[in-house]
Design an enzyme around this catalytic site. Sequence first.
Site, PDB file in Angstrom:
ATOM      1  N   GLU A 181       0.808  -1.078  -0.073  1.00 14.01           N
ATOM      2  CA  GLU A 181      -0.038   0.294   0.086  1.00 14.01           C
ATOM      3  C   GLU A 181       1.060   1.146   0.077  1.00 14.01           C
ATOM      4  O   GLU A 181       0.454   2.181  -0.637  1.00 14.01           O
ATOM      5  CB  GLU A 181      -0.820  -0.186   1.125  1.00 14.01           C
ATOM      6  CG  GLU A 181      -1.827  -1.126   1.328  1.00 14.01           C
ATOM      7  CD  GLU A 181      -2.621  -1.701   0.062  1.00 14.01           C
ATOM      8  OE1 GLU A 181      -2.684  -0.796  -0.734  1.00 14.01           O
ATOM      9  OE2 GLU A 181      -2.927  -2.620  -0.123  1.00 14.01           O
ATOM     10  N   TYR A 211      -1.774  -8.077 -11.036  1.00 10.30           N
ATOM     11  CA  TYR A 211      -0.808  -7.886 -10.023  1.00 10.30           C
ATOM     12  C   TYR A 211       0.686  -8.741 -10.403  1.00 10.30           C
ATOM     13  O   TYR A 211       1.817  -8.039 -10.435  1.00 10.30           O
ATOM     14  CB  TYR A 211      -1.217  -8.345  -8.839  1.00 10.30           C
ATOM     15  CG  TYR A 211      -2.359  -7.563  -8.247  1.00 10.30           C
ATOM     16  CD1 TYR A 211      -2.092  -6.792  -6.863  1.00 10.30           C
ATOM     17  CD2 TYR A 211      -3.693  -7.598  -8.472  1.00 10.30           C
ATOM     18  CE1 TYR A 211      -2.783  -6.267  -6.309  1.00 10.30           C
ATOM     19  CE2 TYR A 211      -4.617  -6.951  -7.952  1.00 10.30           C
ATOM     20  CZ  TYR A 211      -4.195  -6.314  -6.595  1.00 10.30           C
ATOM     21  OH  TYR A 211      -5.168  -5.256  -6.071  1.00 10.30           O
TER      22      TYR A 211
END
Length: 624
Positions: free
Chosen positions: A314, A402
């Site tokens: 993040e 991803y």
Amino acid sequence: MRLVNTLSLIAFSLTFFSCASDTNRISEKSKAILDMKRATDFHSFSKPEEAFVNHLEWDASVNFSDRTIDANATYKIQTSKNAERIILDIRELNIKCVKVDGKEASYEIGEEMPFIGSPLSINITPDTKEISIHYSTQPGADAFLWVEGENPFLFTQSQAILARTWIPCQDSPGVRFTYNATVKVPSNLMALMSAENPTEKNEQGYYEFRMNQPIPSYLMALAVGDVEFRSVGAHTGVYATPDLIDAAEYEFAEMEDLLVAAEALYGKYRWERYDLLILPAAFPFGGMENPRLTFATPTIIAGDRSLVSLVAHELAHSWSGNLVTNATWDDFWLNEGFTVYFEQRIMEAVYGKELSEMLASLSYQGLVKEVDEIMDLNPKDTHLRLHLKDRNPDDGMTAIAYDKGYMFLRMLEGIVGRESFDEYLKTYFSKHAFQVMDTDNFIAYLKANLLTSEELQSQAMISDWIDGEGLPNNCPKVKSDRLNKVDNILYMWSQNNALTSDIPWADWTYQERYRFLTRINSEITLDDLAELNNQFDILSTGNNEILFAWLEQAIKKKHVGSYPRLEEFLVNVGRRKFLTPLYKAMLETGQKEMALNIYNKARKNYHSVATATMDELLKIEAND
Ligand code: BES
Ligand code: ZN
């Protein structure tokens, strides 16, 4: 189109910020934004080339009793020469009154489309400086999760296109704006946003926020709850409810190290502070990169700091995603693939290569499995460049963006060498800071600045990665000696050439344990599994990734001793990454009744993002 006339006068007192007289004179930069050729965003009605927002004043009051927010959104806007209207996205909002430059104005709400919502079209002129919308949200608005009871909590999840369910906005990642907000909440609770945040509650329950860097709407975030703050470093801290704050402070004590490592890799952190908010377990994701304040699931609190790579991920979004933003959801891999690569590099810098290669190997393992599954369903969904037109952008959240994205960047690093690649990435982030990037522009920039010869370009097999199926031949091979050893022990055990007591469970890291559990195959019997649990008490683990991996095997082998724990886990935890495989495993092993039973109890605790997926999963099976 339905024409709504706003004759009702609403008594809602607001302090309007005053516009400087030249706000509407188009700056060079805004002109460039207006003239720029934009990638078409099929998930927004907004037409930024005609008029776009660039600053929001949001004044809101949060009502737990009826699960609504009453708010006023006032935008400063930039208009093109012939602008006649500005279009915002809305979904499930009650629009009460619209003003244009302070005067009540008429507006139109177009027909509602599934998950996209409706266009809110407001008439303006090229001279319009400001629009203002008074509205309220609906109790079931999809971005929200309201937790009731002794510990009330509200959080929002805006990505990908849910911001429009709580703020009328140009809900397209290509439109950026700064914001200020005032938020009124019950006096025992604190409000937090993706902005400069308070660290203490105040008795009035009144909070002010500033976000001085322009952000896209999907990064708008609000949380309200009884939370405390603890500083863990000069620019870092954690927020959590009183029951979790000590554990959170310990678990994320190394956050500042991650930030320092990230800056050393790809340049200055542009958002001043980096804090983490631990949300209720119903949060449907592991983490969400809301600027300045990452929202995270409590399931990453393991007691031993073993799951911090999620924070590295993040945090990395503060560059890849929040600074350089995917232009449309078809370019999602530019956000996530870059972020997984960056996450890996942070983990390597802080914890060493042995650990980061274990993570890379697990990422590859997950990728291969998911590529196989997607190839059976819709092979085009294995392209890095997605095809999400007329679909929910949520469908793009697979291992392709991803982990195939990560492998693509890792392959590029391999071709040009780490030093050149790092230099290239650092420049990429600074050159495109606070701008969008789409896949075509990415390729052009790649060819111009990194793969400058035809030889390098063909070596990279760019189009096989971007618009080709599966994994190209030059996909890097990831080797982890430690995980290989785990594979060997598992093999020996499965062949009865090793005793359960020979498994060095106690010495293993989380990654090694996870590998072991996720590679258990059909040769392992129910008795073997029970024996494993007897020896190592896996069901009592504090690591939710391990618990999840165990429960998946327990379902497959029908280890009923695990079922009470399974039910408890599914009722309390709403993280979709755990829910989908567990419910799927029940369906695939003829335990549909148990799946439906548990889901009946659990559904009310889940966020809409999770129920949307689970409803479909369980319904499809029910029709079989
Ligand atoms: N931005 C994503 C979460 C997201 C993506 C929400 C698309 C809605 C739509 C976030 O950065 C993320 O990737 N979270 C992962 C964790 C990560 C370590 C892979 C998650 O929640 O599992
Ligand atoms: Zn991410």
